[in-house]
Design an enzyme around this catalytic site. Structure first.
Site, PDB file in Angstrom:
ATOM      1  N   LYS A 226       0.816  -1.204   0.000  1.00  0.00           N
ATOM      2  CA  LYS A 226       0.000   0.000   0.000  1.00  0.00           C
ATOM      3  C   LYS A 226       0.861   1.269   0.000  1.00  0.00           C
ATOM      4  O   LYS A 226       2.042   1.271   0.349  1.00  0.00           O
ATOM      5  CB  LYS A 226      -0.931   0.008   1.224  1.00  0.00           C
ATOM      6  CG  LYS A 226      -2.125  -0.962   1.119  1.00  0.00           C
ATOM      7  CD  LYS A 226      -3.185  -0.433   0.175  1.00  0.00           C
ATOM      8  CE  LYS A 226      -4.403  -1.341   0.071  1.00  0.00           C
ATOM      9  NZ  LYS A 226      -5.257  -1.288   1.256  1.00  0.00           N
ATOM     10  N   ARG A 260      -4.873  -9.916   3.590  1.00  0.00           N
ATOM     11  CA  ARG A 260      -5.047  -9.821   2.132  1.00  0.00           C
ATOM     12  C   ARG A 260      -3.713  -9.377   1.536  1.00  0.00           C
ATOM     13  O   ARG A 260      -3.273  -8.254   1.770  1.00  0.00           O
ATOM     14  CB  ARG A 260      -6.157  -8.823   1.809  1.00  0.00           C
ATOM     15  CG  ARG A 260      -6.486  -8.699   0.330  1.00  0.00           C
ATOM     16  CD  ARG A 260      -7.635  -7.711   0.136  1.00  0.00           C
ATOM     17  NE  ARG A 260      -8.033  -7.614  -1.264  1.00  0.00           N
ATOM     18  CZ  ARG A 260      -7.503  -6.767  -2.144  1.00  0.00           C
ATOM     19  NH1 ARG A 260      -6.533  -5.932  -1.750  1.00  0.00           N
ATOM     20  NH2 ARG A 260      -7.927  -6.737  -3.391  1.00  0.00           N
TER      21      ARG A 260
END
Length: 291
Positions: A226, A260
């Site tokens: 991210k 995830r």
């Protein structure tokens, strides 16, 4: 939530202290991380086969890029996901399948095709989504995006206490999901790193995952590669693997249970070690200095 804290999806059950690895397979041509490497059907199936071999418990299939990009209407999202979910279900009967969608119409169709979990990363934007998950017997991810509409990026988001806001929002969505008929033991909460948050917010959420875990709901974290990791360490998306493993390890130690990720093998290994360190699992063997 389940009285004993067990998360149940499909035929699988994950008790407290057990970690579930969710592999990311995007059926999009413009994914931020891989640029569409698994958009083609065969490439996506190959990726899923590899994820299973590497130890994935779930695979999360997405048909729409999370951020800005070309518009994707519901018909196109259905085209990218429904038949593919059915194919994966036939190919891997025991694999848990999650679908990343914020549309109730898609949730119904993928659930009928074999999906076990609806990953709503846009915090109940579609008020019928929870009911759709209940109709098809799927679990539901309840997320936090600070009130943003789907596919929009945060701009000058502000919270008195971002973690308190995450807890308030996700637990309220969990209660609404139960009222809509979703099984309590199929609900997961997700602080949703980077969505509706700047880098400082995502870092704060990471260091306080234990407060989310204390709600009793199983916590999912989606931190893999991210932007908050990239900004923190000044790294492009292709070089954030070690940072991802570090963030995942911290979250696991603090009580997160579903992860995830892109690197299934690496995360599986890290989580297996953390389980032993937390004494919820035992070493594979202990011969050193004993024989």
């Amino acid at each position: 939530m389940a009285d004993d804290g067990t998360l149940r999806l499909g035929k699988r059950a994950f008790g407290p202290g057990e970690f579930a690895v969710m592999a990311i397979v995007n059926r999009t041509p413009d994914s931020f991380f891989d640029g569409g490497a698994t958009f083609a059907t065969q490439a996506a199936l190959t990726a899923i086969d590899q994820a299973v071999a590497d130890g994935a418990d779930l695979v999360d299939i997405g048909g729409v890029k999370a951020g800005y990009g070309e518009p994707v209407d519901e018909a196109e999202e259905l085209r990218r996901t429904v038949d593919f979910v059915a194919t994966v279900r036939d190919r891997h009967p025991e694999l848990l399948i999650s679908v990343d969608t914020y549309r109730s119409g898609v949730a119904r169709r993928v659930g009928a095709a074999g999906a076990n979990l609806i990953n709503d990363t846009w915090s109940g934007h579609d008020p019928e989504l929870a009911g759709a998950a209940a109709e098809v017997g799927a679990g539901l991810v309840c997320s936090h995006v600070g009130g943003l509409k789907p596919r929009t990026d945060p701009h000058r988001m502000a919270y008195d206490d971002v973690v308190a806001d995450v807890i308030r929002t996700t637990t309220a969505l969990a209660r609404k999901a139960i009222a809509a008929g979703v099984r309590p033991d199929g609900i997961v909460i997700d602080p949703t790193h980077d969505f509706g948050k700047n880098t400082l917010h995502s870092l704060e959420v990471t260091r306080r995952v234990d407060e989310l875990a204390a709600t009793g709901w199983p916590v999912l974290v989606a931190m893999s590669n991210k932007d908050f990791l990239g900004e923190t360490l000044d790294l492009p998306s292709g070089r954030r693997g070690p940072a991802t493993l570090a963030a995942v390890s911290v979250a696991a130690w603090l009580g997160a249970r579903v992860f995830r990720v892109h690197d299934v093998a690496g995360v599986r290994q890290a989580l297996d070690l953390i389980a032993v360190l937390r004494q919820t699992a035992t070493p594979a063997y202990t011969r050193r200095s004993l024989v």
